[in-house]
Every structure is written in structure tokens, then in C-alpha cells.
Scaffold this motif. Structure first.
Motif, PDB file in Angstrom:
ATOM      1  N   GLU A   1       6.622  18.073  -7.440  1.00 50.71           N
ATOM      2  CA  GLU A   1       6.458  19.469  -7.056  1.00 50.71           C
ATOM      3  C   GLU A   1       5.160  19.714  -6.299  1.00 50.71           C
ATOM      4  N   ALA A   2       4.243  18.738  -6.314  1.00 49.56           N
ATOM      5  CA  ALA A   2       2.956  18.913  -5.638  1.00 49.56           C
ATOM      6  C   ALA A   2       3.186  19.057  -4.136  1.00 49.56           C
ATOM      7  N   GLU A   3       2.467  19.968  -3.525  1.00 49.20           N
ATOM      8  CA  GLU A   3       2.610  20.217  -2.089  1.00 49.20           C
ATOM      9  C   GLU A   3       1.438  19.582  -1.330  1.00 49.20           C
ATOM     10  N   PRO A   4       1.710  18.855  -0.245  1.00 43.28           N
ATOM     11  CA  PRO A   4       0.620  18.280   0.547  1.00 43.28           C
ATOM     12  C   PRO A   4      -0.088  19.353   1.366  1.00 43.28           C
ATOM     13  N   THR A   5      -1.345  19.138   1.639  1.00 43.36           N
ATOM     14  CA  THR A   5      -2.094  20.035   2.506  1.00 43.36           C
ATOM     15  C   THR A   5      -1.879  19.636   3.962  1.00 43.36           C
TER      16      THR A   5
ATOM     17  N   GLN B   1       0.877  -1.172   0.000  1.00 36.79           N
ATOM     18  CA  GLN B   1       0.000   0.000   0.000  1.00 36.79           C
ATOM     19  C   GLN B   1       0.915   1.221   0.000  1.00 36.79           C
ATOM     20  N   ILE B   2       0.788   2.065  -1.021  1.00 31.42           N
ATOM     21  CA  ILE B   2       1.704   3.195  -1.179  1.00 31.42           C
ATOM     22  C   ILE B   2       1.000   4.491  -0.835  1.00 31.42           C
ATOM     23  N   GLU B   3       1.613   5.256   0.059  1.00 31.21           N
ATOM     24  CA  GLU B   3       1.086   6.557   0.457  1.00 31.21           C
ATOM     25  C   GLU B   3       2.121   7.621   0.127  1.00 31.21           C
ATOM     26  N   GLY B   4       1.793   8.501  -0.805  1.00 26.07           N
ATOM     27  CA  GLY B   4       2.708   9.557  -1.207  1.00 26.07           C
ATOM     28  C   GLY B   4       2.457  10.849  -0.453  1.00 26.07           C
ATOM     29  N   ILE B   5       3.540  11.503  -0.030  1.00 22.77           N
ATOM     30  CA  ILE B   5       3.397  12.813   0.609  1.00 22.77           C
ATOM     31  C   ILE B   5       2.918  13.825  -0.419  1.00 22.77           C
ATOM     32  N   ALA B   6       3.535  13.781  -1.613  1.00 28.31           N
ATOM     33  CA  ALA B   6       3.094  14.609  -2.736  1.00 28.31           C
ATOM     34  C   ALA B   6       2.383  13.716  -3.741  1.00 28.31           C
ATOM     35  N   GLY B   7       1.906  14.315  -4.828  1.00 30.49           N
ATOM     36  CA  GLY B   7       1.159  13.567  -5.828  1.00 30.49           C
ATOM     37  C   GLY B   7       2.050  12.940  -6.861  1.00 30.49           C
ATOM     38  N   LEU B   8       1.510  12.742  -8.069  1.00 29.16           N
ATOM     39  CA  LEU B   8       2.280  12.106  -9.138  1.00 29.16           C
ATOM     40  C   LEU B   8       3.462  12.961  -9.561  1.00 29.16           C
TER      41      LEU B   8
ATOM     42  N   ALA C   1      -4.108  18.747   5.938  1.00 31.25           N
ATOM     43  CA  ALA C   1      -4.936  17.550   6.142  1.00 31.25           C
ATOM     44  C   ALA C   1      -4.224  16.296   5.648  1.00 31.25           C
ATOM     45  N   ASP C   2      -3.494  16.408   4.523  1.00 33.29           N
ATOM     46  CA  ASP C   2      -2.730  15.275   4.006  1.00 33.29           C
ATOM     47  C   ASP C   2      -1.691  14.825   5.029  1.00 33.29           C
ATOM     48  N   LEU C   3      -0.966  15.785   5.590  1.00 32.04           N
ATOM     49  CA  LEU C   3       0.083  15.454   6.554  1.00 32.04           C
ATOM     50  C   LEU C   3      -0.503  14.861   7.828  1.00 32.04           C
ATOM     51  N   ALA C   4      -1.622  15.386   8.269  1.00 30.07           N
ATOM     52  CA  ALA C   4      -2.258  14.835   9.474  1.00 30.07           C
ATOM     53  C   ALA C   4      -2.697  13.394   9.243  1.00 30.07           C
ATOM     54  N   ARG C   5      -3.238  13.122   8.068  1.00 26.11           N
ATOM     55  CA  ARG C   5      -3.653  11.748   7.749  1.00 26.11           C
ATOM     56  C   ARG C   5      -2.451  10.812   7.735  1.00 26.11           C
ATOM     57  N   LEU C   6      -1.329  11.256   7.152  1.00 28.09           N
ATOM     58  CA  LEU C   6      -0.134  10.417   7.122  1.00 28.09           C
ATOM     59  C   LEU C   6       0.404  10.173   8.522  1.00 28.09           C
TER      60      LEU C   6
END
Length: 288
Positions: free
Chosen positions: A206-210, A196-203, A212-217
Motif C-alpha cells: 500500500e506504500a506510495e512512491p514519491t 539487486q532488488i528495487e521496489g516501487i513501493a516499500g515493504l 523522487a522515487d519514480l525519477a530514481r527508478l
């Protein structure tokens, strides 16, 4: 730098030295191949061997997502007898192919079964084997005198890729954990091995996580007992280092193998994939 402003100059340049290039190609006896980025260049060189001259349009140490073609690399596309691309991954390469390519063009998307919008197919050795066979067919058509050599080289590489595929399947079976946190979504094709792969950024890296993304991780790292956040070599480790620091866990490198760097200049796709496997086995507590 987009292609359109360079097009007229490139066409003048390539037309003016066409006779020289033809003489050079004839003298070398090699098929000129322009490969958009490293995994494509690797396959072309392994299959073609001494009978190809491969140009990687993405310079070593550069992120292929960020590629902007200059006059020289645009001319490389125009000059090549075979151009290897993955449509949609590098828009400037797509533009150059549409505007100046005069040789055969092999689009990975036409021969490899891609997963949705994820271009990182080379993380699956079986898909690399499919590409290998397609490149051998293209080179055999362009240089029939060496067709047997191309197919023999392809058979060897396909065998190595199948062994690698088996090593991943065996090595990632029965692990304590099956989730990995990576810097960006370049490893989705590893899901075939149960990850199961969880990326901090997207594909795109350069994409920046929100927030909410960081809290979920962070919640995922706690709940799954994840011990490692994986960074990569060609982009800044800022996000991975900060997440690991906040959670009190370690960071390791998981190379997306989009290109080589100074650090990996003596490596190749196969050796880097095996290093990645060892890192995954260690992080996920896989049986020895």
C-alpha cells in the motif's frame, strides 16, 4: 476490525461448543493447525499430510498485509492445537494469538533468521527448509504416533527446497543484468543469489512512491538497460504498468507467493517459485 471487540463473543462461542470440538478432533484423529498465511499453511500441509487439518487464516486471493480477523477466524486461532505465525507481519493475528490461543504457537521469527524488518523469508528456500524442520518437530510433539511420518514428509520437502535453492543459484549466475524492479519490497531475500532488488513501493504494497522515487527508478532503468518491470497478482498493477509504459518496457508477473489466487489455485509454493525463476532468467538475460 480489531480483535478486542470480538474477544468476549469468541470466548463464549468457543467455550459453548468445546465438547463438540473435542469430540470432532478425537474422531478425526488430526492435529488442528491454524496458519497465518499461505507459505506457513503450505509447510504445515506438506509435513502433516493426512494427519493434520490446516486452516489458512488469510483467505485465497486476499493480501495478507491487510488481514482483519472476523469471529470465525479468531475462533480458528482459539481452537487450533498449533498456530503458525510470523510476529509483526500481521498485527491482528498477533493480537488474536495473545488473547485467545490455547494451543502451541510457533513464531517463524523464533526459528528463521530474518533480515531486519523484512518478513518475506519464504523467498529463500533455505529458510523455508528451516521452518519445515521446526514444524515437523512441533507436530511430532503433538502427535507422537505419527512422528516418523512427519519427519519423513519434512525430509522430502527439505530435499525439494534444497533443490530449488540450487536451481536459483545456478539459474541466476552469469546474467546480463542483476537488477530487478518490482512492485513492492517482497523479494529482498533473493539478494543471496546476487540480485539487486528495487521496489516501487516499500515493504507494504500500500506504500506510495514519491516523485523522487519514480525519477530514481527511471534513471536506473535507463542506466542498467532493464527490460521488465515486475507486477504481482494480489495487488493492483497500476504503478508497475505506468512505470513500464513511461519507459517503453514490458511488464511481467513476479509472484511474492503471499497467497494463492483464482489464477494460481492449482499451483503451490514450489511451482510458483520455479515460475518466478524462469521470469527472472528471461528478464535478466541469464544463460540457458
Amino acid at each position: 476490525m480489531r480483535i478486542a471487540p470480538l474477544l468476549a463473543l469468541v470466548l463464549v462461542s468457543t467455550t459453548g461448543c468445546a465438547a463438540f470440538r473435542e469430540d470432532s478432533a478425537t474422531a478425526s484423529g488430526k492435529v488442528g493447525v491454524a496458519a497465518a498465511f499461505y507459505p506457513l499453511a503450505f509447510v504445515a500441509q506438506e509435513v502433516g499430510g493426512d494427519h493434520v487439518a490446516v486452516t489458512n487464516l488469510t483467505q485465497a486471493g486476499k493480501e495478507p498485509h491487510d488481514l482483519e480477523l472476523d469471529i470465525k477466524t479468531t475462533a480458528d486461532v482459539a481452537d487450533a492445537e498449533l498456530v503458525l505465525v510470523e510476529h509483526g507481519f500481521q498485527p491482528t493475528v498477533d493480537d488474536a494469538v495473545a488473547q485467545v490461543a490455547t494451543g502451541d504457537v510457533l513464531d517463524v521469527a523464533d526459528v528463521v533468521d530474518l533480515e531486519g524488518d523484512d518478513p518475506h523469508f519464504w523467498q529463500d528456500p533455505a529458510r523455508m527448509a528451516t521452518l519445515t524442520e521446526a514444524v515437523a518437530d512441533e507436530l511430532a510433539d503433538l502427535d507422537p504416533d505419527h512422528a516418523d511420518t512427519f519427519r519423513a514428509n519434512a525430509d522430502r520437502l527439505v530435499g525439494e527446497l534444497r533443490d530449488l535453492d540450487g536451481a536459483y543459484a545456478d539459474g541466476l549466475r552469469g546474467c546480463e543484468r542483476d537488477t530487478i524492479v518490482v512492485s513492492h519490497d517482497a523479494f529482498g531475500y533473493l539478494a543471496k543469489y546476487g540480485l539487486q532488488i528495487e521496489g516501487i513501493a516499500g515493504l507494504s504494497p500500500e506504500a506510495e512512491p514519491t516523485p523522487a522515487d519514480l525519477a530514481r527508478l527511471q534513471d536506473l532503468i535507463r542506466s542498467d538497460g532493464i527490460t521488465t518491470v515486475f507486477s504481482e497478482r494480489l495487488v493492483s498493477p497500476r504503478l508497475t504498468a505506468q512505470l513500464a509504459k513511461d519507459m517503453g518496457i514490458t511488464t511481467e508477473v513476479l509472484d511474492p507467493i503471499e497467497g494463492l489466487s483464482d489464477e494460481t489455485s492449482q499451483e503451490d509454493y514450489l511451482s510458483l517459485m520455479r515460475e518466478n525463476l524462469a521470469a527472472l532468467e528471461q528478464a535478466n538475460g541469464c544463460p540457458a
